[in-house]
Design a protein around this motif. Structure first.
Motif, PDB file in Angstrom:
ATOM      1  N   LEU A  73     -42.380  96.881 -66.309  1.00  0.00           N
ATOM      2  CA  LEU A  73     -42.650  96.878 -64.491  1.00  0.00           C
ATOM      3  C   LEU A  73     -41.231  97.185 -63.875  1.00  0.00           C
ATOM      4  O   LEU A  73     -40.602  96.270 -64.444  1.00  0.00           O
ATOM      5  N   ALA A  74     -41.140  97.987 -63.113  1.00  0.00           N
ATOM      6  CA  ALA A  74     -39.833  98.196 -62.316  1.00  0.00           C
ATOM      7  C   ALA A  74     -40.044  98.116 -60.919  1.00  0.00           C
ATOM      8  O   ALA A  74     -40.862  99.153 -60.258  1.00  0.00           O
ATOM      9  N   VAL A  75     -39.450  97.277 -60.209  1.00  0.00           N
ATOM     10  CA  VAL A  75     -39.795  97.104 -58.736  1.00  0.00           C
ATOM     11  C   VAL A  75     -38.577  96.946 -57.932  1.00  0.00           C
ATOM     12  O   VAL A  75     -37.439  96.445 -58.657  1.00  0.00           O
ATOM     13  N   PRO A  76     -38.389  97.438 -56.631  1.00  0.00           N
ATOM     14  CA  PRO A  76     -37.117  97.314 -56.195  1.00  0.00           C
ATOM     15  C   PRO A  76     -36.828  95.479 -56.121  1.00  0.00           C
ATOM     16  O   PRO A  76     -37.553  94.856 -56.074  1.00  0.00           O
ATOM     17  N   LEU A  77     -35.500  95.461 -55.874  1.00  0.00           N
ATOM     18  CA  LEU A  77     -34.915  94.076 -56.326  1.00  0.00           C
ATOM     19  C   LEU A  77     -35.223  93.258 -54.965  1.00  0.00           C
ATOM     20  O   LEU A  77     -35.411  92.065 -54.863  1.00  0.00           O
ATOM     21  N   THR A  78     -35.369  93.999 -53.970  1.00  0.00           N
ATOM     22  CA  THR A  78     -35.751  93.166 -52.611  1.00  0.00           C
ATOM     23  C   THR A  78     -36.773  94.059 -51.830  1.00  0.00           C
ATOM     24  O   THR A  78     -36.597  95.367 -51.936  1.00  0.00           O
ATOM     25  N   LEU A  79     -37.664  93.620 -51.190  1.00  0.00           N
ATOM     26  CA  LEU A  79     -38.973  94.234 -50.402  1.00  0.00           C
ATOM     27  C   LEU A  79     -38.335  94.456 -48.844  1.00  0.00           C
ATOM     28  O   LEU A  79     -39.317  94.586 -48.054  1.00  0.00           O
ATOM     29  N   THR A  80     -37.392  93.598 -48.557  1.00  0.00           N
ATOM     30  CA  THR A  80     -37.346  93.314 -47.107  1.00  0.00           C
ATOM     31  C   THR A  80     -35.851  94.225 -46.770  1.00  0.00           C
ATOM     32  O   THR A  80     -35.886  94.505 -45.530  1.00  0.00           O
ATOM     33  N   THR A  81     -35.102  94.467 -47.399  1.00  0.00           N
ATOM     34  CA  THR A  81     -34.053  95.606 -46.884  1.00  0.00           C
ATOM     35  C   THR A  81     -34.135  96.875 -47.915  1.00  0.00           C
ATOM     36  O   THR A  81     -34.387  96.510 -49.087  1.00  0.00           O
ATOM     37  N   ALA A  82     -33.540  98.028 -47.741  1.00  0.00           N
ATOM     38  CA  ALA A  82     -33.634  99.142 -48.642  1.00  0.00           C
ATOM     39  C   ALA A  82     -32.352 100.094 -48.049  1.00  0.00           C
ATOM     40  O   ALA A  82     -32.549 100.212 -46.999  1.00  0.00           O
ATOM     41  N   HIS A  83     -31.983 100.860 -49.153  1.00  0.00           N
ATOM     42  CA  HIS A  83     -31.102 101.939 -48.737  1.00  0.00           C
ATOM     43  C   HIS A  83     -32.036 103.097 -48.651  1.00  0.00           C
ATOM     44  O   HIS A  83     -32.642 103.415 -49.805  1.00  0.00           O
ATOM     45  N   VAL A  84     -32.138 103.977 -47.898  1.00  0.00           N
ATOM     46  CA  VAL A  84     -33.045 105.026 -47.629  1.00  0.00           C
ATOM     47  C   VAL A  84     -32.528 106.199 -47.174  1.00  0.00           C
ATOM     48  O   VAL A  84     -31.271 106.496 -46.877  1.00  0.00           O
ATOM     49  N   LEU A  85     -33.116 107.365 -47.654  1.00  0.00           N
ATOM     50  CA  LEU A  85     -32.959 108.708 -47.188  1.00  0.00           C
ATOM     51  C   LEU A  85     -33.777 109.192 -46.271  1.00  0.00           C
ATOM     52  O   LEU A  85     -35.155 108.983 -46.151  1.00  0.00           O
ATOM     53  N   LEU A  86     -33.415 109.526 -44.916  1.00  0.00           N
ATOM     54  CA  LEU A  86     -34.312 109.817 -43.832  1.00  0.00           C
ATOM     55  C   LEU A  86     -34.677 111.208 -43.861  1.00  0.00           C
ATOM     56  O   LEU A  86     -33.872 112.161 -44.001  1.00  0.00           O
ATOM     57  N   LEU A  87     -36.011 111.709 -43.858  1.00  0.00           N
ATOM     58  CA  LEU A  87     -36.555 112.988 -43.892  1.00  0.00           C
ATOM     59  C   LEU A  87     -37.504 113.103 -42.727  1.00  0.00           C
ATOM     60  O   LEU A  87     -38.274 112.279 -42.258  1.00  0.00           O
ATOM     61  N   ARG A  88     -37.230 114.425 -42.151  1.00  0.00           N
ATOM     62  CA  ARG A  88     -38.083 114.966 -40.984  1.00  0.00           C
ATOM     63  C   ARG A  88     -38.977 115.794 -41.457  1.00  0.00           C
ATOM     64  O   ARG A  88     -38.678 116.811 -42.107  1.00  0.00           O
ATOM     65  N   ALA A  89     -40.262 115.676 -41.280  1.00  0.00           N
ATOM     66  CA  ALA A  89     -41.467 116.313 -41.686  1.00  0.00           C
ATOM     67  C   ALA A  89     -42.556 116.525 -40.606  1.00  0.00           C
ATOM     68  O   ALA A  89     -42.986 115.290 -40.227  1.00  0.00           O
ATOM     69  N   GLY A  90     -43.183 117.421 -40.311  1.00  0.00           N
ATOM     70  CA  GLY A  90     -44.445 117.589 -39.218  1.00  0.00           C
ATOM     71  C   GLY A  90     -44.056 116.932 -37.994  1.00  0.00           C
ATOM     72  O   GLY A  90     -45.011 116.330 -37.517  1.00  0.00           O
ATOM     73  N   GLY A  91     -42.865 116.777 -37.614  1.00  0.00           N
ATOM     74  CA  GLY A  91     -42.495 116.133 -36.275  1.00  0.00           C
ATOM     75  C   GLY A  91     -42.051 114.824 -36.489  1.00  0.00           C
ATOM     76  O   GLY A  91     -41.877 114.130 -35.534  1.00  0.00           O
TER      77      GLY A  91
END
Length: 745
Positions: free
Chosen positions: A461-479
């Motif tokens: 099982l591999a899960v993010p170390l924390t579920l409260t903060t994350a480093h994300v890539l922002l994507l725009r799709a369908g408005g």
């Protein structure tokens, strides 16, 4: 005064329940220590610890007016005192009584936590058994005293109660108990500071713009001043309007520059403060992985005892620290996998010895850090999984088509998959693994396994170390704007119509020399078509990965990367497909966080279509209604309980008061599953099940019997009649009930 005391009890209840949960954990740990071979001195010390814990619970329960809990712990304390004083010997039956008592304590704790009245608790049945256990002690002490010996000792005093919150100052590893809600508020405050930080950056940019405008104004005034000087009178230049304006603008520019410098300094200070606050908040939420393993040793013991097996549990990486939210989310999957490993992974002692193995099997749970993820493995040294049998079972029961049965690692996670002929209280290898996978994927994690016949099986099982903060890539799709975990993004590229390949009816592109399926993110989310779907334009593509599987998603634009605070969607929106949360961006806008594993899986499972990501099309969604379950029970309370539970889980529920009326309903309307009591007038559940199995139209209808008839003969009769599952009301658990329904419907 009585009212004041009642208010005080209510005020202290949360603290009491927290302490009770800790005492319950200590009871189980010490009881498990008694269940293992140990020296006499060590065993005596365990008895003393158990006595102190029981005595402390008894005293606190008396103060909180929890009289049933007080009485039960008083009986437990008396028996433990006799064991401590060597006037009673520990037997397997007595040890099991202690384990049952620990479960009863936790049952009452849950009742109090849920504000339910403490009645019909299992503790009521245990209290008389303490008195029976002490009868031998009274007899032996009577004989001992008649011989002139002193009666055994005095009661050990209860330790002084701890004031909430509980603080330990014994050494440098002092701990502070903080309620989770306070930590959540701290993180909300951190999020607000992040927003302020973002706005501060915008203000600095505005200052630069104003300074540029002022510079342009000065240039214009300089030109105007030179022109006016040629026609000006002999008045001194120092009194000219352009000169004064330039002086004022110069001063304003100086002040603006000073403001810019000050803002920049403040921004650096704010950045440091926010970084420190965020780090401290995350650090407060960190707990050792061993906390998620609480209850696993007890689960191994209980399942091994029921199945007649011998098993040990080994935990490695227990000191690896994880975020509380990740830790809590892992508990249920770990319990499920460990129980399965003992029940169907390990062989019995005789079979293990015949195969050259040690009589005692071994379950190993290990945690390690891998970048922004924590990797947890659950492995056993048992018989392994027969992948060929898995394929045959999946094909025989119609779980998958022949064309899809090539990979056993996917088949065992299919809903309803089980190689067991009936559903039991202990999950079989593969039973409910779809539920485990769903939980892990809801955390933006992955789950896979490896197995070697005769050597064992390992789930990873591999899960993010924390579920409260994350480093994300922002994507725009369908408005809309969506956030995908940066760790899940393998590539960002532009593609043209001529780059697309057709593979088995699906569009695909080459990414790093490998074909990757191409789909529209907007279409996959059901939010309309992408803006850049013109057949003559390039399309931006973000390749998202889940384990070893990848999908290329066409998007309108890849905006930026950002560190965000993850917010829960709430109860009503928890089941939104392909979305795991939401966040507020630094500019104040809201972005939904993509559930990448689920998104990748659903994209790969979608059937081939003629549409292209370059051809805009209206999003369609197949209208599939909820499954209809017929609940049959002559008891109104049981019928209402089952109806409400199933309705809350999303099922369409029809009810009947006996088998005869149920049979009439089955003849008139389509039903997907029957949940029935056994002992009913007119037609009982056994007869109803037999009628269903004899019917050509209904013979494949799943039937679950939920009844108070709990003898082995009753269970055998129900299963022989054709029931798919048999659940005893005295051990009814809502979670297990709904899991059984989801496996069969």
């Amino acid at each position: 005064m009585a009212q004041d005391l009642s208010d005080l009890v209510e005020e202290l209840l949360p603290t009491f329940l927290d302490e009770l949960e800790e005492h319950s954990r200590l009871l189980n740990e010490d009881l498990l220590a008694l269940d293992r071979p140990c020296a006499d001195a060590e065993r005596a010390e365990v008895f003393r610890r158990l006595f102190r814990t029981a005595h402390t619970i008894k005293g606190a329960s008396a103060m909180m007016n929890a009289h049933l809990l007080e009485e039960g712990c008083h009986g437990l304390e008396d028996v433990l005192g006799a064991l401590r004083d060597n006037t009673l010997k520990l037997t397997p039956e007595l040890l099991q009584l202690f384990f049952n008592t620990a479960d009863a304590i936790d049952e009452i704790r849950l009742m109090l936590f849920e504000c339910r009245e403490v009645k019909q608790a299992s503790m009521e049945d245990l209290i008389p058994r303490f008195a029976l256990a002490l009868m031998d002690v009274d007899h032996s002490e009577m004989c001992h005293n008649e011989e002139g010996s002193e009666p055994h000792g005095k009661e050990e005093p209860s330790p002084a109660p701890k004031a909430p919150p509980s603080v330990s100052t014994a050494d440098s590893t002092a701990t502070l108990r903080v309620r989770p809600e306070k930590l959540d508020r701290l993180l909300v405050g951190t999020n607000e500071m992040l927003l302020i930080q973002g706005r501060n950056g915008l203000r600095s940019e505005q200052m630069v713009l104003v300074k540029r405008v002022l510079s342009d104004c000065r240039a214009v005034l300089d030109v105007g001043g030179r022109r006016s000087s040629r026609v000006a009178s002999a008045q001194p230049a120092v009194d000219s309007v352009p000169h004064k304006a330039r002086a004022m603008l110069a001063r304003l520019a100086t002040e603006l520059e000073r403001l810019r410098v000050d803002l920049a300094a403040d921004r650096r200070s704010l950045n440091r403060a926010v970084a420190t606050l965020e780090e401290d908040a995350r650090d407060i939420r960190l707990f050792p992985f061993a906390e998620a393993c609480y209850g696993l040793e007890r689960a191994v013991r209980d399942v091994a005892r029921v199945t007649g097996k011998e098993a040990d549990l080994v935990i490695e990486g227990g000191d690896v620290e994880l975020d509380r939210s990740t830790l809590e989310a892992l508990k249920s999957p770990l319990i499920h996998l460990v129980r399965n490993a003992v029940d169907h992974g390990l062989e019995g002692p005789v079979d293990r010895e015949a195969g050259g193995k040690d009589r005692r099997g071994c379950i190993t749970v290990r945690a390690s850090l891998s970048g922004p993820y924590v990797e947890v493995t659950v492995s056993d040294d048992g018989r392994g999984i027969n992948t060929e049998a898995v394929r045959e079972h999946a094909l025989r029961h119609g779980i998958v088509a022949a064309a899809s049965a090539g990979d056993a690692s996917d088949l065992i996670f299919e809903p309803g998959f089980s190689t067991a002929s009936t559903v039991t209280e202990i999950s079989g290898r593969g039973v409910g693994l779809d539920v485990v996978k769903a939980i892990i994927e809801s955390l933006n994690g992955t789950l896979h396994f490896s197995s070697e016949p005769g050597r064992g099986t390992t789930f990873v099982l591999a899960v993010p170390l924390t579920l409260t903060t994350a480093h994300v890539l922002l994507l725009r799709a369908g408005g809309g704007v969506y956030a995908g975990l940066s760790a899940s993004v393998s590539h960002i590229l532009r593609t043209r119509p001529e780059d697309i390949r057709l593979v088995d009816g699906h569009e695909a592109i080459l990414v790093a020399g490998q074909l990757v399926r191409l789909v529209s993110l907007a279409d996959e989310l059901g939010v309309g078509s992408s803006e850049d779907s013109d057949c003559h334009r390039e399309v931006t593509v973000a390749v998202l990965a889940s384990g070893d599987k990848r999908v290329a998603f066409a998007v309108d634009e890849c905006l930026a990367t950002e560190r965000v605070v993850v917010k829960n969607l709430g109860v009503r929106l928890q089941q939104v497909p392909n979305i795991s949360g939401a966040t507020v961006l630094s500019g104040g806008k809201i972005a939904l966080i993509l559930n990448v594993p689920e998104l990748v899986r659903t994209a790969l499972q979608r059937p081939a279509a003629n549409a292209s990501v370059f051809a805009p099309r209206a999003a369609t969604q197949e209208d599939v209604g909820p499954k209809r379950v017929l609940v049959v029970d002559d008891d109104a309370t049981a019928r209402a309980l089952e109806r409400n539970a199933l309705t809350s889980a999303g099922y369409d529920v029809v009810t009947a008061v006996d088998g005869a009326s149920a049979w009439e309903i089955l003849a008139k309307q389509p039903i997907d599953m029957v949940v029935s009591d056994v002992a009913m007038p007119s037609m009982d559940g056994i007869a109803l099940t037999e009628e269903i199995r004899r019917s050509q139209a209904l013979c494949h209808l799943p039937v679950v019997l939920v009844t108070s008839c709990d003898s082995d003969a009753d269970k055998a009769r129900g299963l022989e009649a054709g029931a798919n599952a048999y659940i005893v009301k005295s051990t009814f658990e809502l979670g297990a009930f709904l899991e059984t329904i989801s496996q069969l419907v």
